[in-house]
Design an enzyme around this catalytic site. Sequence first.
Site, PDB file in Angstrom:
ATOM      1  N   ASP A   8     -28.981  31.582   1.911  1.00 44.47           N
ATOM      2  CA  ASP A   8     -27.865  32.491   2.165  1.00 44.47           C
ATOM      3  C   ASP A   8     -27.483  33.273   0.913  1.00 44.47           C
ATOM      4  O   ASP A   8     -26.617  34.145   0.959  1.00 44.47           O
ATOM      5  CB  ASP A   8     -26.655  31.747   2.739  1.00 44.47           C
ATOM      6  CG  ASP A   8     -26.284  30.518   1.921  1.00 44.47           C
ATOM      7  OD1 ASP A   8     -26.954  30.235   0.905  1.00 44.47           O
ATOM      8  OD2 ASP A   8     -25.327  29.810   2.315  1.00 44.47           O
ATOM      9  N   HIS A   9     -28.121  32.950  -0.214  1.00 45.34           N
ATOM     10  CA  HIS A   9     -27.967  33.711  -1.455  1.00 45.34           C
ATOM     11  C   HIS A   9     -29.276  34.436  -1.756  1.00 45.34           C
ATOM     12  O   HIS A   9     -30.352  34.011  -1.314  1.00 45.34           O
ATOM     13  CB  HIS A   9     -27.644  32.796  -2.633  1.00 45.34           C
ATOM     14  CG  HIS A   9     -26.274  32.203  -2.603  1.00 45.34           C
ATOM     15  ND1 HIS A   9     -25.254  32.598  -3.445  1.00 45.34           N
ATOM     16  CD2 HIS A   9     -25.750  31.220  -1.833  1.00 45.34           C
ATOM     17  CE1 HIS A   9     -24.168  31.881  -3.202  1.00 45.34           C
ATOM     18  NE2 HIS A   9     -24.444  31.035  -2.216  1.00 45.34           N
TER      19      HIS A   9
ATOM     20  N   TYR B 182     -23.272  25.678 -11.419  1.00 44.90           N
ATOM     21  CA  TYR B 182     -22.850  25.790 -10.019  1.00 44.90           C
ATOM     22  C   TYR B 182     -21.380  25.383  -9.979  1.00 44.90           C
ATOM     23  O   TYR B 182     -21.028  24.211  -9.944  1.00 44.90           O
ATOM     24  CB  TYR B 182     -23.717  24.885  -9.137  1.00 44.90           C
ATOM     25  CG  TYR B 182     -23.344  24.903  -7.667  1.00 44.90           C
ATOM     26  CD1 TYR B 182     -22.972  26.079  -7.033  1.00 44.90           C
ATOM     27  CD2 TYR B 182     -23.376  23.733  -6.910  1.00 44.90           C
ATOM     28  CE1 TYR B 182     -22.629  26.090  -5.696  1.00 44.90           C
ATOM     29  CE2 TYR B 182     -23.045  23.731  -5.562  1.00 44.90           C
ATOM     30  CZ  TYR B 182     -22.677  24.921  -4.962  1.00 44.90           C
ATOM     31  OH  TYR B 182     -22.347  24.929  -3.623  1.00 44.90           O
TER      32      TYR B 182
ATOM     33  N   GLU C  37     -27.591  24.352  -6.271  1.00 45.11           N
ATOM     34  CA  GLU C  37     -27.489  23.723  -4.955  1.00 45.11           C
ATOM     35  C   GLU C  37     -28.869  23.257  -4.472  1.00 45.11           C
ATOM     36  O   GLU C  37     -29.270  23.532  -3.349  1.00 45.11           O
ATOM     37  CB  GLU C  37     -26.836  24.682  -3.937  1.00 45.11           C
ATOM     38  CG  GLU C  37     -26.121  23.915  -2.845  1.00 45.11           C
ATOM     39  CD  GLU C  37     -25.250  24.807  -1.941  1.00 45.11           C
ATOM     40  OE1 GLU C  37     -24.689  24.253  -0.984  1.00 45.11           O
ATOM     41  OE2 GLU C  37     -25.138  26.025  -2.194  1.00 45.11           O
TER      42      GLU C  37
ATOM     43  N   ASP D  85     -24.331  30.407  -9.450  1.00 40.14           N
ATOM     44  CA  ASP D  85     -23.344  30.666  -8.404  1.00 40.14           C
ATOM     45  C   ASP D  85     -21.985  30.266  -8.958  1.00 40.14           C
ATOM     46  O   ASP D  85     -21.656  29.083  -9.033  1.00 40.14           O
ATOM     47  CB  ASP D  85     -23.697  29.852  -7.158  1.00 40.14           C
ATOM     48  CG  ASP D  85     -22.694  30.035  -6.024  1.00 40.14           C
ATOM     49  OD1 ASP D  85     -21.719  30.795  -6.210  1.00 40.14           O
ATOM     50  OD2 ASP D  85     -22.880  29.407  -4.973  1.00 40.14           O
TER      51      ASP D  85
END
Length: 518
Positions: A508-509, A371, A295, A411
């Site tokens: 956020d990860h 991803y 991302e 992810d």
Amino acid sequence: MVVALKLGFFCSSAGCFCAVNSRVPKFNIPICLSFKMSSKRLRFSSPASATENSDEASIIKRGILEDDPAIIDKMTLQEIKTKLRSIGVPAKGAKPELVSALKSCIKSQIDGEGSSPLLCQTISEQKPTNVRENSKRKAKRSSESDHVQIENDVSDVSVDKTTKRRVKQSSVSSVNIKSEQELVTESTKTEGEKSIQSRKRISSRISTAKTDTRVNADLPIVEPWTVLAHKKPQKGWTAYNPKSMRRPPIAADTPHMKLMSWNVNGLRALLKLESSPAFFQLAQRESFDVLCLQETKLQEKDVDVIRRSLLEGYDNSYWTCSVSKLGYSGTAIISRIKPLSVRYGLGISDHDSEGRLVTVEYDNFYLLCGYVPNSGDGLRRLSYRITEWDPSLSNYMKDLERSKPVILTGDLNCAHQEIDIYNPAGNKRSAGFTDEERKSFETNFLEKGFVDTFRKQHPDVVGYTYWGYRHGGRKTNKGWRLDYFLASESIADHVHDSYILPDVGGSDHSPIGLILKL
């Protein structure tokens, strides 16, 4: 005569809790407990002379009547919260839960089976160590006040007019508690020519097994990931703490590679944040050989500028960007070691327009940075995810595995088991935890011989890698484990350590790591 006390609470500016003997009306002797926050001592005062009826009525009105269950049901939410806080009980939650908590505290107080609200406060906030306290004294007939000071270390104390016992405060978070506290006071009251002695006993017994760490939600937690946060925890589960659960460093003379993966949720945004030094500190702190990014949200025109300014010593970097939707998705591999070959995508045009996969080949294995598509709001891409993308990626990995072991990281947008998500019951139809996605993850990867390295190393550990911004999940460790290192069975036994770095912010990860013996 030994009687039980029913406690009512009155709070003044100095912080005063008053108790009234409502069960023995003919003795009307109030006992006042003054509690000062700046002191470690709790003082009781028991006047020998009777107080005025008006003062007693006021105490009863504000104490006992307010604690009546029927009245509690009619109290407003704010009144209930104020009452709970005044007796040291956490006041967060829905009204039914708070009403139940207040009633339970009052019931235990009245029955004499549980601790009084003051003792509840002491237990929940201080968690005292093993204590067995017994203090007895005979009161003399006197108009003077008798004073009681409590101390943990004294077991038997006798004084004429003063008995001292001190209670030491303790901040122990996990202890075996078997304590019995007894406070026996005798007071004397003169009614006309008759002297009446009343003996009051307060006993509190606490017996519990090992207690878990209690967290005050009002206070910030320095390392929230060390707190077991799960809606439905199972026996034996523990919170992931990298300080104690990471394996010792591998010997310097042992050939190995350190791989890392991180969904940065927008690389340019990360580099502009005040926390951006964390990105560069990660390289210095971990000294990884390879860093996989997901991302990145870059466009092809941005890659050269970012590449030149990113990390020194990592001269080999490979980027793929979304062309169907600009500033979306995107993956990259940054390597200190030059790979033998590089591939972009799955080789299927329907899947390769969003920049979701980069593959590099090293001497001993293939490394894939992926991803996986999110099923999206309303699960609009669920069918595409489980019927097209997952099978295509799985087949691609099995084809590579014919020549070398394969490691997939990134992810993967799936919390495989209930241990991998804070609230499993509430997310059954949320993207990333549907039955369809979890089954696809199992069928296309795990059942085809790819090992979840973190779960193999930590079968009963709750460790999250993603916390949504919307509800501040990171502060309370209410997260998901969406990021993985999946490895071929033939190389899984060479994994020295598979770990999470929940302390690294900026996204956020959190980053995840894998140390592989060569």
